[in-house]
Design a protein around this motif. Structure first.
Motif, PDB file in Angstrom:
ATOM      1  N   ASP A 102      26.724 -73.406   6.142  1.00 16.11           N
ATOM      2  CA  ASP A 102      28.425 -74.125   5.792  1.00 16.11           C
ATOM      3  C   ASP A 102      28.830 -74.733   7.263  1.00 16.11           C
ATOM      4  OD1 ASP A 102      30.804 -74.066   4.297  1.00 16.11           O
ATOM      5  OD2 ASP A 102      31.259 -72.560   6.357  1.00 16.11           O
ATOM      6  N   ALA A 103      28.224 -73.943   8.355  1.00 17.77           N
ATOM      7  CA  ALA A 103      28.792 -74.425   9.808  1.00 17.77           C
ATOM      8  C   ALA A 103      28.100 -75.781   9.768  1.00 17.77           C
ATOM      9  CB  ALA A 103      28.389 -73.503  10.813  1.00 17.77           C
ATOM     10  N   LEU A 104      26.771 -76.025   9.619  1.00 21.80           N
ATOM     11  CA  LEU A 104      26.221 -77.389   9.695  1.00 21.80           C
ATOM     12  C   LEU A 104      26.830 -78.400   8.741  1.00 21.80           C
ATOM     13  CD1 LEU A 104      24.171 -79.383  10.960  1.00 21.80           C
ATOM     14  CD2 LEU A 104      22.357 -78.150   9.418  1.00 21.80           C
ATOM     15  N   ALA A 105      27.076 -78.006   7.514  1.00 22.33           N
ATOM     16  CA  ALA A 105      27.601 -78.930   6.572  1.00 22.33           C
ATOM     17  C   ALA A 105      29.013 -79.424   7.092  1.00 22.33           C
ATOM     18  CB  ALA A 105      27.747 -78.364   5.126  1.00 22.33           C
ATOM     19  N   ARG A 106      29.607 -78.582   7.572  1.00 27.77           N
ATOM     20  CA  ARG A 106      31.055 -78.971   8.225  1.00 27.77           C
ATOM     21  C   ARG A 106      30.997 -79.845   9.085  1.00 27.77           C
ATOM     22  NH1 ARG A 106      35.437 -75.415   6.717  1.00 27.77           N
ATOM     23  NH2 ARG A 106      34.834 -74.025   5.017  1.00 27.77           N
ATOM     24  N   VAL A 107      29.949 -79.770  10.101  1.00 26.25           N
ATOM     25  CA  VAL A 107      29.685 -80.840  11.446  1.00 26.25           C
ATOM     26  C   VAL A 107      29.510 -82.059  10.753  1.00 26.25           C
ATOM     27  CG1 VAL A 107      28.552 -81.207  13.219  1.00 26.25           C
ATOM     28  CG2 VAL A 107      29.217 -78.835  13.036  1.00 26.25           C
ATOM     29  N   ILE A 108      28.585 -82.058   9.768  1.00 26.77           N
ATOM     30  CA  ILE A 108      28.252 -83.428   9.198  1.00 26.77           C
ATOM     31  C   ILE A 108      29.152 -84.100   8.570  1.00 26.77           C
ATOM     32  CG2 ILE A 108      26.754 -84.386   7.307  1.00 26.77           C
ATOM     33  CD1 ILE A 108      24.812 -82.259   7.777  1.00 26.77           C
ATOM     34  N   ARG A 109      30.457 -83.410   8.033  1.00 23.62           N
ATOM     35  CA  ARG A 109      31.397 -84.028   7.546  1.00 23.62           C
ATOM     36  C   ARG A 109      32.351 -84.468   8.580  1.00 23.62           C
ATOM     37  NH1 ARG A 109      33.031 -86.732   3.460  1.00 23.62           N
ATOM     38  NH2 ARG A 109      31.948 -85.426   1.914  1.00 23.62           N
ATOM     39  N   TRP A 110      32.585 -83.645   9.670  1.00 31.55           N
ATOM     40  CA  TRP A 110      33.442 -83.981  10.696  1.00 31.55           C
ATOM     41  C   TRP A 110      33.173 -85.231  11.238  1.00 31.55           C
ATOM     42  CZ3 TRP A 110      31.723 -83.335  15.683  1.00 31.55           C
ATOM     43  CH2 TRP A 110      32.514 -83.604  16.686  1.00 31.55           C
ATOM     44  N   GLY A 177      37.582 -82.955   4.399  1.00 33.40           N
ATOM     45  CA  GLY A 177      38.522 -82.180   4.998  1.00 33.40           C
ATOM     46  C   GLY A 177      38.002 -80.821   5.452  1.00 33.40           C
ATOM     47  N   ALA A 178      36.760 -80.487   5.062  1.00 33.29           N
ATOM     48  CA  ALA A 178      36.371 -78.757   5.415  1.00 33.29           C
ATOM     49  C   ALA A 178      35.776 -79.191   6.815  1.00 33.29           C
ATOM     50  CB  ALA A 178      35.035 -78.442   4.393  1.00 33.29           C
ATOM     51  N   PHE A 179      36.380 -78.840   7.799  1.00 37.13           N
ATOM     52  CA  PHE A 179      35.855 -79.225   9.286  1.00 37.13           C
ATOM     53  C   PHE A 179      35.519 -77.899   9.917  1.00 37.13           C
ATOM     54  CE2 PHE A 179      38.573 -83.059  10.133  1.00 37.13           C
ATOM     55  CZ  PHE A 179      37.916 -83.875   9.253  1.00 37.13           C
ATOM     56  N   PRO A 180      34.542 -78.058  10.972  1.00 34.05           N
ATOM     57  CA  PRO A 180      33.914 -76.737  11.563  1.00 34.05           C
ATOM     58  C   PRO A 180      34.948 -76.155  12.643  1.00 34.05           C
ATOM     59  CG  PRO A 180      33.255 -78.774  12.644  1.00 34.05           C
ATOM     60  CD  PRO A 180      33.930 -79.170  11.361  1.00 34.05           C
ATOM     61  N   ASP A 181      34.620 -75.129  12.907  1.00 35.85           N
ATOM     62  CA  ASP A 181      35.297 -74.321  13.997  1.00 35.85           C
ATOM     63  C   ASP A 181      34.511 -74.992  15.247  1.00 35.85           C
ATOM     64  OD1 ASP A 181      36.515 -72.641  15.926  1.00 35.85           O
ATOM     65  OD2 ASP A 181      35.879 -70.922  15.089  1.00 35.85           O
ATOM     66  N   LEU A 182      34.996 -75.617  16.023  1.00 36.25           N
ATOM     67  CA  LEU A 182      34.771 -76.126  17.279  1.00 36.25           C
ATOM     68  C   LEU A 182      35.433 -75.601  18.449  1.00 36.25           C
ATOM     69  CD1 LEU A 182      33.814 -79.755  16.334  1.00 36.25           C
ATOM     70  CD2 LEU A 182      32.177 -77.808  16.235  1.00 36.25           C
ATOM     71  N   GLU A 183      35.986 -74.626  18.465  1.00 41.36           N
ATOM     72  CA  GLU A 183      36.696 -73.872  19.462  1.00 41.36           C
ATOM     73  C   GLU A 183      35.905 -73.749  20.662  1.00 41.36           C
ATOM     74  OE1 GLU A 183      40.317 -73.093  21.555  1.00 41.36           O
ATOM     75  OE2 GLU A 183      40.188 -73.725  19.308  1.00 41.36           O
ATOM     76  N   GLY A 184      36.303 -74.201  21.824  1.00 38.90           N
ATOM     77  CA  GLY A 184      35.569 -74.235  22.951  1.00 38.90           C
ATOM     78  C   GLY A 184      34.734 -75.552  23.342  1.00 38.90           C
ATOM     79  N   LEU A 185      34.505 -76.358  22.544  1.00 46.83           N
ATOM     80  CA  LEU A 185      33.793 -77.400  22.747  1.00 46.83           C
ATOM     81  C   LEU A 185      34.587 -78.374  23.504  1.00 46.83           C
ATOM     82  CD1 LEU A 185      31.160 -79.372  22.389  1.00 46.83           C
ATOM     83  CD2 LEU A 185      32.535 -80.150  20.316  1.00 46.83           C
ATOM     84  N   SER A 186      34.130 -78.762  24.908  1.00 51.06           N
ATOM     85  CA  SER A 186      35.106 -79.635  25.801  1.00 51.06           C
ATOM     86  C   SER A 186      34.373 -80.637  26.511  1.00 51.06           C
ATOM     87  CB  SER A 186      35.820 -78.806  26.541  1.00 51.06           C
ATOM     88  OG  SER A 186      35.083 -77.930  27.456  1.00 51.06           O
TER      89      SER A 186
END
Length: 391
Positions: A102-110, A177-186
């Motif tokens: 699910d996390a990988l699929a969300r990154v692909i969409r994002w 619109g199903a985006f991943p949690d990327l908190e901390g990426l900078s």
């Protein structure tokens, strides 16, 4: 995370980190993944075209987002991962499969909706890799007291990447619109200019059928050549990376972390937050428990400027003579049928970061060349192979 899923991660927890990078060249400290684990891989389609258009920092950010999303999805569980410039690889236990996919699929969409990047992703059972007479072995390398990175051997990760590019084991994009949690990426540090001549990206991969001992010999000799360089060619200056305001990567970070809020509001927030950070880093003033001098030292020491990823990858600050000696060694290894290699020079290195918390020392920092890096070095290998097949 379920108890079953947490228990599955204990395999990686049980691998003792190695502090001597040279020892990893000869297979010391590697352990095969359990049979019920899986390997995830992802990359950006036509990354060379995006690089030619001047979007390499965006390419790096999207590649690192694959890892960031998996770190956040795994909560406090440690797992092996490796950054590849325009993509990434990682591994996880079977009980975690639905969460990881699910996390990988969300990154692909994002990546598509935020940047217009087409991404490929795949999840491959370790058993399938072993059925292909390859393996996935992992070790842990600790460059500092704060962090360690996974090293991969056995050829399995590279095989999974080829299978993905052939359209097999495919992970479909998440719904719109199903985006991943990327908190901390900078991406806040300024590019790091070469101090010795050029930033050299090096990619060394074993040739099919090459004896592991011979491949290790080539890697050892290349590492030996770099030892006279300052800290082995580390591209981050001893005083740490530089800061500017507003940071060059602010827009990228806003795209990564705005979530359901507007991009404008996220940019406004980051402008204020990064200005405060800029003042602290420039003055080295402490703010509560945050010590900017310590944080900068840890950023320098935590950076992954060299790794084993079914071969040796390095991004080093290198003078002309050292580059010539490295290339001569690699030419001998290639002529002997031991390795293939790609080199790519540029003026600067860049760093993409994942910072779970500024109050801890486990922030990770991925180093690559600023004008093509590992992706261009891999392109050089493919071009050389194509030329050889036509000769």
């Amino acid at each position: 995370m379920s108890d079953v899923s947490a228990a599955g991660f204990q395999f990686y927890d049980g691998i003792a980190p190695e502090t001597d990078f040279d020892r990893l060249a000869d297979g010391s400290g590697y352990r095969p993944l359990p049979d019920d684990w899986l390997v995830g891989v992802a990359d950006i389609v036509d990354s060379t075209g995006h690089i030619a258009a001047g979007r390499y920092k965006t390419v790096n950010t999207v590649g690192a987002a694959v890892i960031s999303a998996q770190i956040n999805a795994a909560k406090d569980m440690a797992f092996p991962f490796v950054f590849g410039g325009d993509g990434a690889g990682f591994a996880f236990p079977r009980a975690h499969r639905a969460v990881a996919e699910d996390a990988l699929a969300r990154v692909i969409r994002w990546a598509d909706e935020e940047f217009g990047f087409a991404m490929r992703g795949a999840v491959v059972p370790v058993g399938d890799i072993r059925s292909a007479a390859l393996d996935v072995q992992v070790a842990r390398y600790r460059p500092s007291a704060g962090v360690d990175y996974a090293m991969f051997a056995g050829g399995g990760l590279a095989w999974a990447d080829k299978e993905m590019k052939a359209g097999r084991y495919r992970i479909e994009p998440a719904p719109a619109g199903a985006f991943p949690d990327l908190e901390g990426l900078s991406c806040r540090w300024t590019p790091m200019r070469a101090r010795n001549g050029k930033i050299l990206s090096i990619l060394i991969v074993p040739r099919p059928g090459a004896a592991p001992g011979h491949v290790a010999g080539v890697a050892h000799r290349v590492l030996e050549i770099t030892k006279h360089l300052d800290r082995g060619g580390h591209p981050v200056p001893a005083e740490g990376p530089g800061v500017g305001w507003p940071p060059e990567g602010l827009a990228l970070e806003a795209h990564a972390t705005h979530g359901s809020s507007s991009l404008f509001r996220r940019k406004a927030y980051l402008l204020a937050a990064t200005f405060m950070a800029y003042v602290l880093f420039k003055t080295r003033w402490r703010a509560g428990t945050f010590d900017p001098s310590h944080y900068i030292r840890m950023t320098r020491d935590n950076a992954d400027f060299r790794k084993f990823d079914d071969g040796l990858k390095m991004t080093i600050d290198c003078d002309t003579d050292t580059r010539q000696r490295i290339e001569a060694e690699l030419q001998r290894g290639q002529a002997a049928g031991i390795v293939s290699y790609g080199l790519f020079e540029q003026d600067e290195a860049i760093m993409t970061c994942i910072v779970p918390s500024v109050s801890r020392d486990d922030h990770v920092h991925f180093i690559d060349g600023a004008a093509g890096g590992y992706t261009s070095a891999a392109t050089a290998i493919r071009q050389a192979a194509a030329a050889a097949s036509q000769a």
